[in-house]
Write a protein that holds these residues in place. Structure first.
Motif, mmCIF file in Angstrom:
data_model
loop_
_atom_site.group_PDB
_atom_site.id
_atom_site.type_symbol
_atom_site.label_atom_id
_atom_site.label_comp_id
_atom_site.label_asym_id
_atom_site.label_seq_id
_atom_site.Cartn_x
_atom_site.Cartn_y
_atom_site.Cartn_z
ATOM 1 N N ALA A 30 -13.866 16.542 6.677
ATOM 2 C CA ALA A 30 -15.226 16.330 7.021
ATOM 3 C C ALA A 30 -16.408 17.461 6.736
ATOM 4 O O ALA A 30 -17.471 17.081 6.383
ATOM 5 N N VAL A 31 -15.946 18.513 6.791
ATOM 6 C CA VAL A 31 -16.729 20.030 6.484
ATOM 7 C C VAL A 31 -17.428 19.868 5.076
ATOM 8 O O VAL A 31 -18.297 20.047 4.693
ATOM 9 N N LEU A 32 -16.235 19.424 4.178
ATOM 10 C CA LEU A 32 -16.736 19.509 2.964
ATOM 11 C C LEU A 32 -17.499 18.320 2.339
ATOM 12 O O LEU A 32 -18.525 18.280 1.653
ATOM 13 N N ASP A 33 -17.404 17.137 3.455
ATOM 14 C CA ASP A 33 -17.941 15.939 3.133
ATOM 15 C C ASP A 33 -19.441 16.242 3.391
ATOM 16 O O ASP A 33 -20.382 15.828 2.963
ATOM 17 N N GLU A 34 -19.591 16.883 4.628
ATOM 18 C CA GLU A 34 -21.070 16.961 5.329
ATOM 19 C C GLU A 34 -21.750 18.204 4.228
ATOM 20 O O GLU A 34 -22.819 18.098 4.128
ATOM 21 N N LEU A 35 -21.089 19.045 3.769
ATOM 22 C CA LEU A 35 -21.747 20.032 2.750
ATOM 23 C C LEU A 35 -22.198 19.057 1.712
ATOM 24 O O LEU A 35 -23.340 19.632 1.032
ATOM 25 N N ALA A 36 -21.343 18.281 1.058
ATOM 26 C CA ALA A 36 -21.949 17.357 -0.092
ATOM 27 C C ALA A 36 -23.177 16.600 0.433
ATOM 28 O O ALA A 36 -24.029 16.405 -0.437
#
Length: 369
Positions: free
Chosen positions: A323-329
């Protein structure tokens, strides 16, 4: 029962390696004390570490004088000096190597950073370093550049143990595991005992936060700023998930049944750069069975002094990490660009340090003549 946070870390399955080496550390008994008192079971080096050691210490003066008298050029002198340190450190760690069946008691030495993008030169240097150090508990460090991937397969295939360094992205980490498995298959075809080959994959942590946080600050929205300092740990947690998945495949299982060892994840770049963050973040936040954490001494001492080890902080975290990497994108951070920039910077930094090392040794040789 654990008597210190470092002991608790060891009990949780984390191998503690020191990210530093110098002749002074060995000669004064400092390294032996860290083994005895701080649960240190291995050492990693890199060009920056050797540049610092040679520029700050008198411990090398006698050897430099001998090399100068013999007419050694700077490349030969650096090769002799650095491999001597690694030999001596390897001997110091040999009892740990024997007691752990080769998993720990390891000392890493890196190929010249200038060959990071040259497969053939990397292979040749790795073989030369392995032959010169001549210790079973050495690890030859090879950067995980595209050229490095083929070199890793070739070197593992020759029966040489490898520390793959400068891994930033999950896709490159998967390629590193693939290169390792391919190397094991080559070694098996050559009749080499797979149990004698060990490898770690050095996945960098704090540099990911440094680069991404800079980009989040530039974006400047509340959503972006709320993601600061979350990427490094999340990225590493997902690397551990990848490790679990890739070594559970049929291909890996066949090699493991033939005596091969898993290539263990190693957390590198674990010194915290941001003073607003806990100074043990990349240690206590990345506890999992079977990993290595290589720490600069400052991080090691901070963990010993006030680290809070609560057991496994990695497995079970994967959905949150994704979820963190998705939110960064979603806020506009380009993960692929971040990791490419970091890889290029990593090689460049080591080249600069290596050139500083050559300048230091050149000056020392001239002074000794």
């Amino acid at each position: 029962m654990a008597t210190s946070p470092l002991a608790a870390l060891s009990e949780a399955g984390v191998s503690i390696w020191l990210d530093d080496l110098s002749r002074e550390r060995i000669a004064t008994g400092n390294l032996a004390a860290l083994i005895a008192e701080k649960n240190v079971v291995g050492v990693t080096t890199n060009p920056s570490i050797f540049a610092s050691a040679l520029s700050n210490g008198e411990a090398y003066a006698a050897q430099v004088k001998t090399l100068a008298a013999a007419g050694a050029d700077v490349d030969h002198a650096v090769f002799e000096i650095t491999t001597d340190d690694v030999q001596d450190a390897s001997d110091l760690f040999r009892p740990i190597y024997d007691a752990t069946n080769g998993f720990d008691g390891r000392v890493s030495i890196e190929v010249t950073p200038g060959v990071a993008n040259d497969t053939a030169a990397t292979v040749a240097e790795a073989k030369a370093l392995w032959a010169k150090v001549d210790r079973p508990n050495a690890l030859i460090k090879i950067p995980a550049t595209l050229a490095g991937l083929d070199a890793i397969t070739e070197v593992i295939g020759a029966g040489i143990s490898v520390n793959v360094t400068l891994i930033f992205s999950l896709s490159r980490y998967q390629a590193v595991i693939e290169a390792y498995l391919a190397g094991l298959e080559k070694a098996r075809a050559a009749g080499i005992d797979l149990s004698t080959i060990h490898s770690v994959a050095s996945f960098f942590v704090s540099r990911v936060d440094t680069e991404i946080d800079k980009r989040l600050e530039a974006i400047g929205t509340d959503e972006a700023l709320a993601l600061k300092s979350k990427a490094g740990v999340a990225n590493a947690q997902l690397a551990y998930e990848l490790f679990e998945q890739q070594f559970a495949t049929e291909r890996a299982a066949e090699l493991l049944a033939a005596g091969a060892n898993k290539q263990r994840p190693l957390w590198a770049s674990t010194g915290v750069k941001d003073p607003n963050l806990p100074d043990t973040l990349y240690v206590t936040g990345l506890v999992a069975p079977g990993v290595v954490n290589t720490m600069p001494e400052k991080t090691l001492e901070a963990t010993f002094d006030h680290g809070v080890v609560t057991g496994d902080t990695v497995t079970g975290s994967y959905a949150e990490a994704k979820a963190v990497l998705d939110e960064l994108a979603a806020v506009g951070v380009d993960y692929d660009d971040v990791t490419l920039v970091l890889e290029n910077e990593g090689v460049e930094k080591f080249v600069i340090s290596w050139n500083e090392l050559l300048e230091t040794v050149t000056a020392a040789l001239e002074d000794a003549r």
